[in-house]
Design a protein around this motif. Structure first.
Motif, PDB file in Angstrom:
ATOM      1  N   ASN A 280       6.299 -46.881  -2.737  1.00  0.00           N
ATOM      2  CA  ASN A 280       5.074 -46.998  -3.565  1.00  0.00           C
ATOM      3  C   ASN A 280       5.369 -47.925  -4.744  1.00  0.00           C
ATOM      4  O   ASN A 280       4.739 -48.984  -5.213  1.00  0.00           O
ATOM      5  CB  ASN A 280       4.210 -45.954  -3.790  1.00  0.00           C
ATOM      6  CG  ASN A 280       3.138 -45.703  -4.991  1.00  0.00           C
ATOM      7  OD1 ASN A 280       2.250 -46.731  -4.674  1.00  0.00           O
ATOM      8  ND2 ASN A 280       3.328 -45.306  -5.944  1.00  0.00           N
TER       9      ASN A 280
ATOM     10  N   PHE B 159      -4.795 -52.115   0.475  1.00  0.00           N
ATOM     11  CA  PHE B 159      -4.924 -50.731   0.788  1.00  0.00           C
ATOM     12  C   PHE B 159      -4.370 -50.509   2.201  1.00  0.00           C
ATOM     13  O   PHE B 159      -3.433 -49.762   2.445  1.00  0.00           O
ATOM     14  CB  PHE B 159      -6.421 -50.461   1.052  1.00  0.00           C
ATOM     15  CG  PHE B 159      -6.428 -48.829   1.288  1.00  0.00           C
ATOM     16  CD1 PHE B 159      -6.445 -47.913   0.334  1.00  0.00           C
ATOM     17  CD2 PHE B 159      -6.812 -48.640   2.835  1.00  0.00           C
ATOM     18  CE1 PHE B 159      -6.682 -46.658   0.838  1.00  0.00           C
ATOM     19  CE2 PHE B 159      -6.940 -47.203   2.981  1.00  0.00           C
ATOM     20  CZ  PHE B 159      -6.780 -46.295   2.387  1.00  0.00           C
TER      21      PHE B 159
ATOM     22  N   GLY C   1      -0.382 -51.060   1.773  1.00  0.00           N
ATOM     23  CA  GLY C   1       0.050 -50.053   1.079  1.00  0.00           C
ATOM     24  C   GLY C   1       0.234 -48.915   1.927  1.00  0.00           C
ATOM     25  O   GLY C   1       1.313 -48.218   1.787  1.00  0.00           O
ATOM     26  N   LEU C   2      -0.726 -48.429   2.449  1.00  0.00           N
ATOM     27  CA  LEU C   2      -0.681 -46.994   3.405  1.00  0.00           C
ATOM     28  C   LEU C   2       0.253 -47.245   4.377  1.00  0.00           C
ATOM     29  O   LEU C   2       0.918 -46.241   4.894  1.00  0.00           O
ATOM     30  CB  LEU C   2      -2.191 -47.057   3.943  1.00  0.00           C
ATOM     31  CG  LEU C   2      -2.441 -45.670   4.722  1.00  0.00           C
ATOM     32  CD1 LEU C   2      -2.230 -44.529   4.012  1.00  0.00           C
ATOM     33  CD2 LEU C   2      -3.986 -45.723   5.279  1.00  0.00           C
TER      34      LEU C   2
ATOM     35  N   SER D 167      -2.140 -45.569  -2.020  1.00  0.00           N
ATOM     36  CA  SER D 167      -2.662 -46.749  -1.350  1.00  0.00           C
ATOM     37  C   SER D 167      -3.825 -47.293  -2.445  1.00  0.00           C
ATOM     38  O   SER D 167      -3.815 -48.483  -2.622  1.00  0.00           O
ATOM     39  CB  SER D 167      -3.037 -46.438   0.025  1.00  0.00           C
ATOM     40  OG  SER D 167      -2.226 -46.151   0.905  1.00  0.00           O
TER      41      SER D 167
END
Length: 260
Positions: free
Chosen positions: A64, A114, A117-118, A156
């Motif tokens: 992350n 989003f 990232g997820l 996210s």
């Protein structure tokens, strides 16, 4: 608005820089998998009395942290790329409402950030668990994957925040270099400075740093970072929204007042 969103999606997915940035995110995930393999291999080769000293940073949190900068750069390039080539004039000619253009860009960048990232944190966590197995390596969560979903969603959203911050900084500065420099300062330099401030202000200020918000939003805190953990989930969400809303408002005003 639908036409504006479709146009911005077409621009973003056809930019070469988009493929490069998303490829770098993929490399980050690959590095996390390699780190998991190395940690598992090291655990198996260490004597029993030394295994308790082996510690590895949380792989999803590390992914992350690195992917946040990548997606922030994506946000910068989503605006600066078009501005640098002069195509922004054509965009504003076709869509005179500059606020609508900015909103469309923000919407597309947010969705891409989003989803990317997820996917990055989920793949990192799932493959890392598969490789590490039941080895009790310090720093790796033993919770079921389903129980970590709130943290992954918060991560996210944090990456969306960084991506939109990059987009807004590019719109404000109209310079990719300046925007990326500001992002690196917020992402890396500022936490180091705050970490060296005497207590209790290091934790108080550290709690509102962008990199500390995901853990507070999910209610897990920040046990492996320089950030503090004094905010409630609702307060962390409000601060996260402010990091987007304030520069977005400044960018919208400047876009409306300045020449293309």
């Amino acid at each position: 608005m639908i036409d504006a969103l479709a146009a911005e999606w077409l621009k973003l997915r056809t930019l070469r820089s988009t493929s490069v940035v998303l490829g770098v995110v993929g490399v980050v995930v690959g590095l996390m998998v390699l780190l998991a393999w190395y940690a598992a291999h090291l655990w198996d080769t260490l004597p029993l009395e030394q295994r308790g000293h082996l510690a590895v940073a949380s792989l999803p949190e590390l992914a992350n942290w690195l992917a946040s900068l990548c997606l922030a750069v994506l946000g910068v390039l989503a605006f600066s790329g078009e501005h640098g080539t002069g195509m922004i004039r054509t965009t504003f000619t076709v869509l005179p409402s500059r606020g609508r253009v900015l909103a469309a860009k923000a919407g597309v960048v947010a969705v891409v950030a989003f989803c990317t990232g997820l996917a990055a944190v989920l793949v990192t966590s799932a493959v890392g668990r598969l490789i590490i197995g039941d080895r009790p390596i310090r720093g790796q969560s033993a919770e079921a994957l389903s129980r970590q979903v709130p943290l992954f969603l918060a991560m996210s959203l944090s990456m969306v925040m960084f991506a939109l911050l990059g987009l807004c900084l590019a719109a404000i500065t109209r310079s990719a270099v300046a925007a990326i420099a500001a992002l690196v300062a917020v992402w890396y330099v500022l936490p180091i400075i705050v970490g060296n401030i005497p207590a209790p202000w290091n934790e108080r200020i550290g709690s509102i740093l962008p990199g500390a918000l995901a853990g507070q939003l999910a209610g897990t805190g920040n046990p492996q970072s320089l950030g503090g953990a004094l905010l409630s989930p609702l307060a962390a969400l409000a601060v996260m929204a402010a990091y987007v809303a304030v520069p977005y408002a400044v960018a919208a005003v400047l876009l409306a007042r300045r020449d293309a």
